[in-house]
Design a protein around this motif. Structure first.
Motif, PDB file in Angstrom:
ATOM      1  N   THR A  85      33.761  43.789  39.115  1.00  0.00           N
ATOM      2  CA  THR A  85      32.540  42.993  39.055  1.00  0.00           C
ATOM      3  C   THR A  85      32.879  41.512  39.201  1.00  0.00           C
ATOM      4  OG1 THR A  85      32.655  42.853  36.647  1.00  0.00           O
ATOM      5  CG2 THR A  85      31.406  44.686  37.584  1.00  0.00           C
ATOM      6  N   SER A  86      31.879  40.737  39.564  1.00  0.00           N
ATOM      7  CA  SER A  86      32.030  39.288  39.728  1.00  0.00           C
ATOM      8  C   SER A  86      33.271  38.936  40.557  1.00  0.00           C
ATOM      9  CB  SER A  86      32.110  38.605  38.358  1.00  0.00           C
ATOM     10  OG  SER A  86      30.923  38.810  37.628  1.00  0.00           O
ATOM     11  N   LEU A  87      33.379  39.568  41.690  1.00  0.00           N
ATOM     12  CA  LEU A  87      34.553  39.353  42.533  1.00  0.00           C
ATOM     13  C   LEU A  87      34.634  37.904  43.016  1.00  0.00           C
ATOM     14  CD1 LEU A  87      34.409  42.702  44.475  1.00  0.00           C
ATOM     15  CD2 LEU A  87      36.360  41.893  43.142  1.00  0.00           C
ATOM     16  N   GLN A  88      35.850  37.391  43.057  1.00  0.00           N
ATOM     17  CA  GLN A  88      36.106  36.025  43.494  1.00  0.00           C
ATOM     18  C   GLN A  88      37.013  36.038  44.729  1.00  0.00           C
ATOM     19  OE1 GLN A  88      34.420  33.519  41.894  1.00  0.00           O
ATOM     20  NE2 GLN A  88      33.535  35.290  40.816  1.00  0.00           N
ATOM     21  N   LEU A  89      37.090  34.887  45.372  1.00  0.00           N
ATOM     22  CA  LEU A  89      37.903  34.792  46.589  1.00  0.00           C
ATOM     23  C   LEU A  89      39.333  35.258  46.346  1.00  0.00           C
ATOM     24  CD1 LEU A  89      36.745  31.330  48.013  1.00  0.00           C
ATOM     25  CD2 LEU A  89      35.924  33.608  48.621  1.00  0.00           C
ATOM     26  N   GLU A  90      39.871  34.935  45.175  1.00  0.00           N
ATOM     27  CA  GLU A  90      41.257  35.285  44.877  1.00  0.00           C
ATOM     28  C   GLU A  90      41.463  36.774  44.636  1.00  0.00           C
ATOM     29  OE1 GLU A  90      39.395  33.038  43.339  1.00  0.00           O
ATOM     30  OE2 GLU A  90      39.553  33.189  41.146  1.00  0.00           O
ATOM     31  N   ASN A 112      57.543  50.293  39.434  1.00  0.00           N
ATOM     32  CA  ASN A 112      58.697  51.175  39.587  1.00  0.00           C
ATOM     33  C   ASN A 112      58.535  52.490  38.833  1.00  0.00           C
ATOM     34  OD1 ASN A 112      60.091  49.324  41.225  1.00  0.00           O
ATOM     35  ND2 ASN A 112      60.873  48.248  39.430  1.00  0.00           N
ATOM     36  N   GLN A 113      57.566  52.536  37.941  1.00  0.00           N
ATOM     37  CA  GLN A 113      57.315  53.749  37.177  1.00  0.00           C
ATOM     38  C   GLN A 113      56.382  54.715  37.912  1.00  0.00           C
ATOM     39  OE1 GLN A 113      56.143  51.188  33.706  1.00  0.00           O
ATOM     40  NE2 GLN A 113      57.326  52.688  32.552  1.00  0.00           N
ATOM     41  N   PHE A 114      55.818  54.273  39.016  1.00  0.00           N
ATOM     42  CA  PHE A 114      54.912  55.102  39.802  1.00  0.00           C
ATOM     43  C   PHE A 114      55.647  55.606  41.041  1.00  0.00           C
ATOM     44  CE2 PHE A 114      50.933  54.357  37.605  1.00  0.00           C
ATOM     45  CZ  PHE A 114      51.188  53.191  36.897  1.00  0.00           C
ATOM     46  N   ASN A 115      55.565  56.901  41.283  1.00  0.00           N
ATOM     47  CA  ASN A 115      56.337  57.460  42.392  1.00  0.00           C
ATOM     48  C   ASN A 115      55.488  57.941  43.563  1.00  0.00           C
ATOM     49  OD1 ASN A 115      55.368  59.548  40.714  1.00  0.00           O
ATOM     50  ND2 ASN A 115      56.833  60.989  41.572  1.00  0.00           N
ATOM     51  N   VAL A 116      54.172  57.922  43.421  1.00  0.00           N
ATOM     52  CA  VAL A 116      53.295  58.320  44.518  1.00  0.00           C
ATOM     53  C   VAL A 116      52.284  57.207  44.747  1.00  0.00           C
ATOM     54  CG1 VAL A 116      51.610  59.996  45.358  1.00  0.00           C
ATOM     55  CG2 VAL A 116      53.552  60.767  43.968  1.00  0.00           C
ATOM     56  N   TRP A 117      52.112  56.833  46.015  1.00  0.00           N
ATOM     57  CA  TRP A 117      51.231  55.717  46.368  1.00  0.00           C
ATOM     58  C   TRP A 117      50.269  56.118  47.475  1.00  0.00           C
ATOM     59  CZ3 TRP A 117      51.504  50.808  44.126  1.00  0.00           C
ATOM     60  CH2 TRP A 117      52.549  50.632  43.215  1.00  0.00           C
ATOM     61  N   GLY A 118      49.078  55.535  47.417  1.00  0.00           N
ATOM     62  CA  GLY A 118      48.137  55.689  48.504  1.00  0.00           C
ATOM     63  C   GLY A 118      48.423  54.672  49.594  1.00  0.00           C
ATOM     64  N   GLN A 119      47.624  54.709  50.641  1.00  0.00           N
ATOM     65  CA  GLN A 119      47.857  53.839  51.789  1.00  0.00           C
ATOM     66  C   GLN A 119      47.206  52.465  51.608  1.00  0.00           C
ATOM     67  OE1 GLN A 119      45.416  55.993  51.656  1.00  0.00           O
ATOM     68  NE2 GLN A 119      43.669  54.795  52.395  1.00  0.00           N
ATOM     69  N   GLY A 120      46.333  52.346  50.629  1.00  0.00           N
ATOM     70  CA  GLY A 120      45.687  51.067  50.354  1.00  0.00           C
ATOM     71  C   GLY A 120      44.320  50.939  50.997  1.00  0.00           C
ATOM     72  N   THR A 121      43.480  50.125  50.402  1.00  0.00           N
ATOM     73  CA  THR A 121      42.158  49.826  50.943  1.00  0.00           C
ATOM     74  C   THR A 121      41.932  48.321  50.836  1.00  0.00           C
ATOM     75  OG1 THR A 121      39.801  50.396  50.856  1.00  0.00           O
ATOM     76  CG2 THR A 121      40.949  50.234  48.745  1.00  0.00           C
ATOM     77  N   GLN A 122      41.422  47.742  51.900  1.00  0.00           N
ATOM     78  CA  GLN A 122      41.260  46.283  51.965  1.00  0.00           C
ATOM     79  C   GLN A 122      39.980  45.856  51.265  1.00  0.00           C
ATOM     80  OE1 GLN A 122      43.271  43.743  53.577  1.00  0.00           O
ATOM     81  NE2 GLN A 122      41.861  42.426  52.428  1.00  0.00           N
ATOM     82  N   VAL A 123      40.108  44.858  50.407  1.00  0.00           N
ATOM     83  CA  VAL A 123      38.959  44.220  49.782  1.00  0.00           C
ATOM     84  C   VAL A 123      38.988  42.751  50.189  1.00  0.00           C
ATOM     85  CG1 VAL A 123      37.892  43.504  47.619  1.00  0.00           C
ATOM     86  CG2 VAL A 123      38.884  45.798  47.829  1.00  0.00           C
ATOM     87  N   THR A 124      37.925  42.305  50.815  1.00  0.00           N
ATOM     88  CA  THR A 124      37.826  40.919  51.246  1.00  0.00           C
ATOM     89  C   THR A 124      36.589  40.294  50.622  1.00  0.00           C
ATOM     90  OG1 THR A 124      38.884  41.449  53.362  1.00  0.00           O
ATOM     91  CG2 THR A 124      37.704  39.356  53.210  1.00  0.00           C
ATOM     92  N   VAL A 125      36.802  39.196  49.913  1.00  0.00           N
ATOM     93  CA  VAL A 125      35.710  38.505  49.252  1.00  0.00           C
ATOM     94  C   VAL A 125      35.468  37.180  49.978  1.00  0.00           C
ATOM     95  CG1 VAL A 125      34.821  37.592  47.090  1.00  0.00           C
ATOM     96  CG2 VAL A 125      36.395  39.540  47.068  1.00  0.00           C
ATOM     97  N   SER A 126      34.245  36.981  50.426  1.00  0.00           N
ATOM     98  CA  SER A 126      33.906  35.759  51.150  1.00  0.00           C
ATOM     99  C   SER A 126      33.013  34.867  50.291  1.00  0.00           C
ATOM    100  CB  SER A 126      33.201  36.108  52.460  1.00  0.00           C
ATOM    101  OG  SER A 126      31.953  36.724  52.193  1.00  0.00           O
ATOM    102  N   SER A 127      33.006  33.588  50.625  1.00  0.00           N
ATOM    103  CA  SER A 127      32.192  32.638  49.843  1.00  0.00           C
ATOM    104  C   SER A 127      30.780  32.557  50.378  1.00  0.00           C
ATOM    105  CB  SER A 127      32.837  31.257  49.911  1.00  0.00           C
ATOM    106  OG  SER A 127      32.940  30.823  51.247  1.00  0.00           O
TER     107      SER A 127
END
Length: 127
Positions: A85-90, A112-127
Motif C-alpha cells: 500500500t501507499s507505494l512510492q517511487l523508491e 542465502n537461506q532460501f533455495n528456490v526462487w521465482g523469476q520475478g515480477t516488475q513493479v514500477t511506481v510513477s509520480s
C-alpha cells in the motif's frame, strides 16, 4: 522441489496499492517458509518480508515497512501474497518470491537461506 511463479506486478502511480502473488507447484510448499525480496535498478537485492510455513509468524525488513507491506499465505491454494500500500517511487523494483524448506517457527530473512526462487515480477511506481 517447489517451483515458484510471481504475478501481479505492473505500472502504478505513487500512493496506489498492489498485491503480488507467488504461486507454488510441486514440492512441499506447506512445509516451506516464503520470503519476498526486491531488486531496484543498480542496487543489490534486498529483503522485504517473510512468513513461516504455517503463516503464524512474519518478519519485515523494517518497522516502517510492516505497516505498508503485508505478507500472507494460503497453503490450501499453494500461494503466498505481498500486499503493498501507499507505494512510492523508491518501491520500483523487480520483486522476487523465494522458498526455504523449514518448519521453524521464525521465518528466515537472509537470501542465502532460501533455495528456490521465482523469476520475478516488475513493479514500477510513477509520480
Amino acid at each position: 522441489q517447489v517451483k515458484l511463479v510471481e504475478s501481479g506486478g505492473g505500472l502504478v502511480e505513487a500512493g496506489d496499492s498492489l498485491r503480488l502473488s507467488c504461486a507454488a507447484s510441486g514440492g512441499d510448499f506447506g512445509g516451506s517458509a516464503v520470503g519476498w525480496f526486491r531488486q531496484a535498478p543498480g542496487k543489490e537485492r534486498e529483503f522485504v518480508a517473510s512468513i513461516n510455513w504455517s503463516g503464524t509468524n512474519t518478519n519485515y525488513a523494517a518497522d516502517s515497512m510492516k505497516g505498508l507491506f503485508i505478507i500472507s499465505r494460503d497453503n490450501a491454494k499453494n500461494t503466498a501474497y505481498l500486499q503493498m500500500t501507499s507505494l512510492q517511487l523508491e518501491d520500483t523494483a523487480v520483486y522476487y518470491c523465494a522458498a526455504a524448506q523449514t518448519y521453524s517457527r521464525y521465518p528466515p530473512s537472509n537470501e542465502n537461506q532460501f533455495n528456490v526462487w521465482g523469476q520475478g515480477t516488475q513493479v514500477t511506481v510513477s509520480s
